[in-house]
Design a protein around this motif. Structure first.
Motif, short mmCIF file in Angstrom:
data_model
loop_
_atom_site.label_atom_id
_atom_site.label_comp_id
_atom_site.label_asym_id
_atom_site.label_seq_id
_atom_site.Cartn_x
_atom_site.Cartn_y
_atom_site.Cartn_z
N GLY A 23 0.79 -1.22 0.00
CA GLY A 23 0.00 0.00 0.00
C GLY A 23 0.82 1.27 0.00
O GLY A 23 0.30 2.37 0.00
N LYS A 24 2.17 1.12 -0.06
CA LYS A 24 3.05 2.30 -0.06
C LYS A 24 3.50 2.65 -1.48
O LYS A 24 3.53 1.77 -2.35
N PRO A 25 3.85 3.91 -1.71
CA PRO A 25 4.36 4.29 -3.03
C PRO A 25 5.50 3.37 -3.46
O PRO A 25 6.34 3.00 -2.63
N ALA A 26 5.51 3.02 -4.72
CA ALA A 26 6.55 2.12 -5.24
C ALA A 26 6.81 2.43 -6.70
O ALA A 26 5.95 3.00 -7.38
N ASP A 27 7.99 2.05 -7.16
CA ASP A 27 8.25 2.14 -8.59
C ASP A 27 7.37 1.11 -9.30
O ASP A 27 6.83 0.20 -8.68
N TYR A 28 7.25 1.26 -10.61
CA TYR A 28 6.41 0.35 -11.38
C TYR A 28 6.81 -1.10 -11.13
O TYR A 28 7.98 -1.44 -11.11
N SER A 29 5.80 -1.92 -10.92
CA SER A 29 6.03 -3.36 -10.86
C SER A 29 4.72 -4.06 -11.20
O SER A 29 3.64 -3.56 -10.89
N LYS A 30 4.84 -5.22 -11.80
CA LYS A 30 3.64 -5.99 -12.16
C LYS A 30 2.84 -6.36 -10.94
O LYS A 30 1.64 -6.57 -10.99
N ASP A 31 3.54 -6.47 -9.79
CA ASP A 31 2.87 -6.89 -8.58
C ASP A 31 2.11 -5.77 -7.89
O ASP A 31 1.39 -6.00 -6.93
N ASN A 32 2.32 -4.54 -8.35
CA ASN A 32 1.64 -3.41 -7.71
C ASN A 32 0.13 -3.52 -7.87
O ASN A 32 -0.36 -4.21 -8.78
N LYS A 33 -0.58 -2.82 -6.98
CA LYS A 33 -2.04 -2.85 -7.05
C LYS A 33 -2.57 -1.42 -7.08
O LYS A 33 -1.88 -0.49 -6.67
N PRO A 34 -3.79 -1.26 -7.55
CA PRO A 34 -4.34 0.09 -7.62
C PRO A 34 -4.34 0.75 -6.25
O PRO A 34 -4.59 0.10 -5.23
N TYR A 35 -4.05 2.03 -6.25
CA TYR A 35 -4.01 2.84 -5.04
C TYR A 35 -5.44 3.20 -4.62
O TYR A 35 -6.28 3.51 -5.45
N THR A 36 -5.71 3.12 -3.33
CA THR A 36 -7.02 3.54 -2.81
C THR A 36 -6.88 4.97 -2.30
O THR A 36 -6.24 5.20 -1.28
N PRO A 37 -7.43 5.93 -3.05
CA PRO A 37 -7.22 7.33 -2.66
C PRO A 37 -8.02 7.67 -1.41
O PRO A 37 -9.01 7.01 -1.10
N PRO A 38 -7.61 8.74 -0.71
CA PRO A 38 -8.34 9.17 0.49
C PRO A 38 -9.76 9.62 0.13
O PRO A 38 -10.64 9.61 0.99
N ALA A 39 -9.96 10.00 -1.11
CA ALA A 39 -11.28 10.46 -1.56
C ALA A 39 -11.30 10.42 -3.07
O ALA A 39 -10.25 10.41 -3.72
N HIS A 40 -12.48 10.36 -3.65
CA HIS A 40 -12.57 10.55 -5.11
C HIS A 40 -13.83 11.33 -5.44
O HIS A 40 -14.79 11.34 -4.67
N LEU A 41 -13.77 11.99 -6.59
CA LEU A 41 -14.91 12.81 -7.02
C LEU A 41 -15.88 11.97 -7.85
O LEU A 41 -15.46 11.05 -8.56
N GLN A 42 -17.15 12.33 -7.74
CA GLN A 42 -18.17 11.63 -8.53
C GLN A 42 -18.58 12.50 -9.71
O GLN A 42 -18.91 13.67 -9.54
N ILE A 43 -18.54 11.91 -10.91
CA ILE A 43 -18.99 12.65 -12.10
C ILE A 43 -20.49 12.87 -11.99
O ILE A 43 -21.23 11.95 -11.65
N ALA A 44 -20.92 14.10 -12.27
CA ALA A 44 -22.34 14.45 -12.17
C ALA A 44 -23.14 13.72 -13.24
O ALA A 44 -22.64 13.48 -14.35
#
Lengths: 717, 717
Positions: A230-251
């Motif tokens: 869950g920490k910042p990392a250089d590119y790797s195939k094993d990485n997973k999508p980051y869960t942001p603290p918040a996201h905006l909803q398209i109207a």
């Protein structure tokens, strides 16, 4: 002079009385202006926006020098096509031209890694550190004040950056009144998910740049990834999508003319609260003189290019950049004149100082305001020389190389932390790159002519602006100047790339003692340049100390007028609000605030930059817009115009409706707003946005990505 | 092809269904369209406008190739500044520069005589003479038909002009269906009364030409004088003001957006009722090919100018005119495409022909319509050659001189009345002028290159378009062409002015037998050129005979649609009606129909052509507009926009309100309307007028002429 008077009369007659919708507010200020925000149409609670490290503002991220926003729980980020252009370019090759064709990742495995230096920054800390920063500075002046602030800031940053994956910085608000420590999580694995073809993402290119009406799909979708921990990392195939603290909803709906909108982003720099004298200097001298000198340099290059094809090719890019600069400066000048900025600012300041005189605080503030004015006047005393020297270094190739090599030699003998910014160890690759680039951009005859133009102007300056080292090197007359340049450029071997690069590797002492004619000249000039630098820093230190008094007076003056003051932009997160607004550009010329797909066809010539792709033209001809049309005007929207307060750095800023839902993506301003970095004129200042309905329609009907629309929470129709 | 389909779909979707406000009506048609006129807002009786020789239309006069109107009982005439420019220029000299300073005649004695060839024409007769004109033509075809019409017309004109002071002409309506004898009183003593300075009368000049929004005071006041006997006379101190048959009254109020307006004037030429095939030829071939060839010639001149400064100066004017032509043709092409003119005209014609097939008249009309189509097709068969030959004569200097000299020699042996138009005795001064002008506009290298470009294209034409005389003169290959041009231009002495002029005086036989290389070449080509001329006239004769069938079908078809048909423009007096109308120029770009004095200040740079005079700028700053403001918008109007149907020749046309009072003066069209000579597209076709309130304000407050305002019936405020 009479013309000017007349201009002023007209400008005054047309000038608005209210400062409607102006402002790049710090989120913490929003509760203070809650009443205005609600009156303008905002339906949420302004207090919810006060902390930029908490939702929803924590969904807004910094993307290079621009802005973006998280738009899904699984790390999708929306920003401009031009902001993500490097990522698209990095993944393009002749066999797979993503610039030309765009890209739709069919699934996560198809999401393409960005160039390794591409970064997303999520702000996680924003703490006031004024006391710490100024602890050692108090009581000091000039250079000492500057150094104390600099040292305290560097130490705070170093401490903050001890936590891995973070990037920190100290920023100051109100020109030195408040200091904040900004802590940002730095995401290093970012991937390309969806990009439209160039002819959509950059439809109109330079021709339409700064233009309204506009018809560009200037957006790209990226996704941030982190390591399995869950920490910042250089590119790797094993990485997973980051869960942001918040996201905006398209109207689900769009906005129409008159609707409330707001925007969050990272505006770079503005000068709105500079003094009246600085406004006058900008309009009456700086822009005028810069344009005058730059036009002369343009003339030199064009003249040389007429008879020398190779020179014309080598200087094509420099010529283009001079032309752009001239155009921009002229636009800024026109705008500031049109808005009568100098006299409006002067009147405002005069009234403020008159008011201040009657306040108890006048006793402490007045002397500091006067002292600040004196420092500004000192800087202005050598403004012409400083402009010429700046151009001497930015508009030459070999001269700049020699000056840089000497400065580097001077800095290299110090410990790295004490070396001048841009001449530290980490900058040496950049310097090497610059030294290499010279080869494609240098012609001795043209460079001598450019230097002749600049230094002949220098020779005519009054004694007080001239420097003994320069006079000794170039003489006092055009003939002496010509002889000096001929001698040095005839003898130097810096024109040879290997030679230049070898000096980069040489021991500092050897560079200093070099007998290459141009390096020797640069060594001769260096004490003068160092002195200028020293004086500049001393003035900056004093202004950092003295300007807060001016700001304090201004804030107090505005307060009794019932108005709040936002700090000038400084690349920190700001919020502005306003509405979807037409533009009365000129007498009898009105722009409506929504463009439509019909306009794409109108502009289309089939040739770059108006070469909309066939799938788009076919879809427009088909007209399958169900669910995407603008209810009020009945057209299929492409871009829209608002009076939101923006500047460079706001590219990619999310534009929200009254409920805080995403309705647009900021990507440009109109030409009439070029002067807004100094003055916000509500008659002319507009920002240009991609309408989310256009983005959704493209992703639904033209280059379909139903899986992404689903993830974005706005499924295909 | 797909792009085209898409364009069409959009154009169709946007195309209007009604032919609202289109039409350049003959006054005699107005009673027929009385219902529409009244519905549009006209408050008078259309029958009162049916006779153009009676008041109020007899107030409208022809001024050169343009229009003007009487505006006082004592002969004041209002027309455009650009129409009266020659008069202003004639009265200007370095000591008294009326172009720069404008002019206000303090009293009648100060009114300045126009250049002696300046003429005003008042139409006093307009009689149908179809039977007389066609009496001898009936039963004939081709050249014989042409000659019979020509002879009958010339005889009617000669008889009519027997009355001194009159100028007569025969015009045809509906392409040969009806013929009219026009009788016009020709006033020869016209004087300059009031002209604004150039920087008002022509504010914006070429930059603003064809542009809306516009800010030009393009008007001038003249006065017509007659001899003591009331008859037309040359200038004399003893002359007295002419009492016109009618004059127009300036309205006390102006018009605002949506108000009814009408206009009367002398539109020059339109092609609205040409066949669908002719529309297609214009759009798909003629404009495209003309632009292509003209761009090539532009390239030749520019290339030559790069290395030869003198050539660049000599061809500057020709280059400018080529560029203007290219711009105009391209604008017309863009407009016709935007309006989808070809397919709309084709659909309309197809429907008309299908309808006609069911009518009894089909039996007589169909064969003639088919025959006309055949004649048009014949003309098109050699269109490329004819275009190249036309350019060969208009774009060369020496070649044109030689061809003209040979043609003149050929014509001179005939009785003057039988000589070809432009080669009669009265034309010889003009030819001499042309021969003299060559000296300043000719360079042998450039002319050879221009001819090479044109004739190389000719050499590649199919056999059917080539002519033995040309092939013999220039060969079949580029090498032969180059050799021929080198030989002829190396040997000819026509480059010498005295030589050229001496051939003008020489006996015809000597010219024919001349051994000057270029005159010899022209003699060699002449039989071919005469043959082309002969064929053209034969086709014109046949079309004059056959087109009326097409028009008759069209008129009948429109009648059952409930619509009237106006004849294409032919420099006779026409009336159009419509309203003050905004313009949606492009997606999101709306132009309002009134410009204001504020726009003058906005555009003003202090440099020509945006260098409004100080008295005007001062008056704007002062803002003393009482009594002149537009009630609806609250601005001080300068120009206004209407959807009136106009074309070249309508310059200076009076624009009237619903009561027939003068509210404006027509002076230009918008760029989007350049294609209106072929198709009136109500979305884009606009006419640009000087607002009479601006004229009155200038004459009241800026360059005062209270005595004239009184005479005009609108005293100063």
């Amino acid at each position: 002079m009479r013309l000017k008077t007349m201009w002023m009369a007209v400008a005054m007659a047309m000038a608005p009385t209210a400062q409607a919708d102006e402002g790049m507010w710090m989120p913490s200020q929003l509760p203070d202006i809650a009443r205005q925000l609600r009156a303008a149409g905002f339906q949420g609670n302004p207090a919810d926006l006060a902390d930029l490290t908490k939702p929803p503002l924590s969904a807004v991220v910094k993307v290079g020098g621009a802005t973006g926003a998280f738009v899904s729980r699984e790390g999708l980020v929306l920003t401009n096509h031009h902001v993500a252009f490097g990522v698209i370019q990095y993944n393009s090759n002749p066999k797979r031209d993503l610039i030309q064709n765009g890209y739709v990742a069919a699934d996560r495995s198809q999401e393409l890694p960005a160039n390794p230096d591409f970064r997303l920054r999520v702000t996680t800390g924003f703490d006031k550190v004024t006391d710490k920063v100024l602890a050692e500075a108090k009581g000091k002046t000039g250079r000492a004040y500057y150094d104390a602030v600099d040292a305290a800031s560097k130490s705070l940053v170093a401490e903050c950056e001890r936590e891995a994956g973070y990037r920190c910085s100290v920023v100051n608000m109100f020109y030195g009144r408040d200091f904040y420590l900004v802590k940002q999580l730095e995401l290093r694995d970012v991937r390309l998910v969806y990009a439209p073809p160039r002819a959509i993402g950059n439809y109109g290119d330079e021709v339409d740049n700064f233009v309204w009406p506009r018809h560009s799909g200037d957006f790209t979708v990226l996704r941030a990834y982190v390591g399995p921990d869950g920490k910042p990392a250089d590119y790797s195939k094993d990485n997973k999508p980051y869960t942001p603290p918040a996201h905006l909803q398209i109207a689900s709906q769009g906005v129409s003319e008159g609707d409330f909108v707001m925007l969050a982003g990272y505006p770079g720099i503005t000068y709105r609260h500079r003094t009246a004298t600085e406004f006058a200097d900008q309009v009456q001298w700086r822009l005028l003189k810069s344009v005058e000198v730059m036009k002369q340099l343009q003339g030199v290059i064009e003249e040389a290019g007429k008879t020398d094809k190779q020179a014309s090719i080598r200087y094509a890019s420099q010529l283009q950049s001079l032309k752009n600069g001239i155009k921009r400066f002229s636009g800024e000048l026109d705008g500031l004149k049109r808005s009568d900025a100098v006299s409006i600012r002067r009147k405002d300041e005069t009234a403020m100082l008159a008011w201040l005189d009657k306040q108890p605080s006048a006793k402490t503030l007045n002397p500091e305001i006067a002292a600040a004015a004196k420092v500004i006047a000192e800087g202005n005393a050598t403004r012409e020389r400083d402009l010429l020297f700046a151009l001497m270094q930015s508009q030459t190739q070999l001269m700049r190389s020699a000056i840089s090599l000497q400065r580097l030699a001077y800095e290299r003998v110090k410990p790295d932390a004490q070396r001048e910014t841009s001449f530290q160890q980490r900058d040496e690759d950049l310097i090497a790159g610059m030294l290499r680039q010279v080869q494609r951009r240098y012609d001795p005859t043209v460079e001598k002519r450019l230097l002749t133009a600049l230094l002949a102007r220098y020779q005519q300056l009054p004694d007080a602006q001239r420097l003994p080292e320069f006079d000794a090197a170039f003489g006092h007359t055009p003939a002496e100047l010509a002889a000096a340049l001929d001698r040095v450029y005839g003898a130097t071997k810096l024109g040879d790339e290997a030679q230049r690069l070898s000096w980069l590797k040489a021991a500092p002492a050897d560079v200093t003692k070099s007998d290459d004619a141009l390096l020797k000249l640069a060594a001769q000039l260096q004490p003068a340049l160092l002195r200028i630098d020293e004086q500049r820093k001393s003035r900056e230190g004093d202004l950092l100390r003295l300007r807060p008094a001016y700001m304090q007076a201004l804030i107090a003056y505005r307060e009794q007028q019932g108005r709040a003051v936002y700090p000038d932009a400084n690349s920190t997160l700001r919020v502005s609000y306003g509405k979807v607004t037409p533009l009365k550009a000129r007498d009898a010329v009105n722009y409506t605030p929504l463009t439509s797909t019909e306009g794409i066809v109108e502009k289309n010539t089939g040739e770059e930059p108006f070469d909309a792709p066939m799938p788009l033209l076919d879809a427009i001809a088909k007209g399958d817009y169900k669910g995407y049309l603008d209810a009020k005007s009945g057209v299929m929207p492409v871009n829209f115009l608002s009076n939101l307060d923006t500047t460079g750095g706001n590219s990619g800023s999310p534009v929200l409706n009254a409920k805080g839902e995403l309705v647009g993506l900021n990507f440009d301003s109109n030409w009439e707003a070029v002067s807004a970095s100094w003055m916000f004129d509500p008659r002319y200042k507009r920002a240009i946005h991609v309408d989310m309905r256009y983005m959704r329609w493209l992703m639904d009907k033209v280059y379909p990505a139903p899986h992404l629309l689903k993830e974005l929470g706005v499924p295909a129709k």
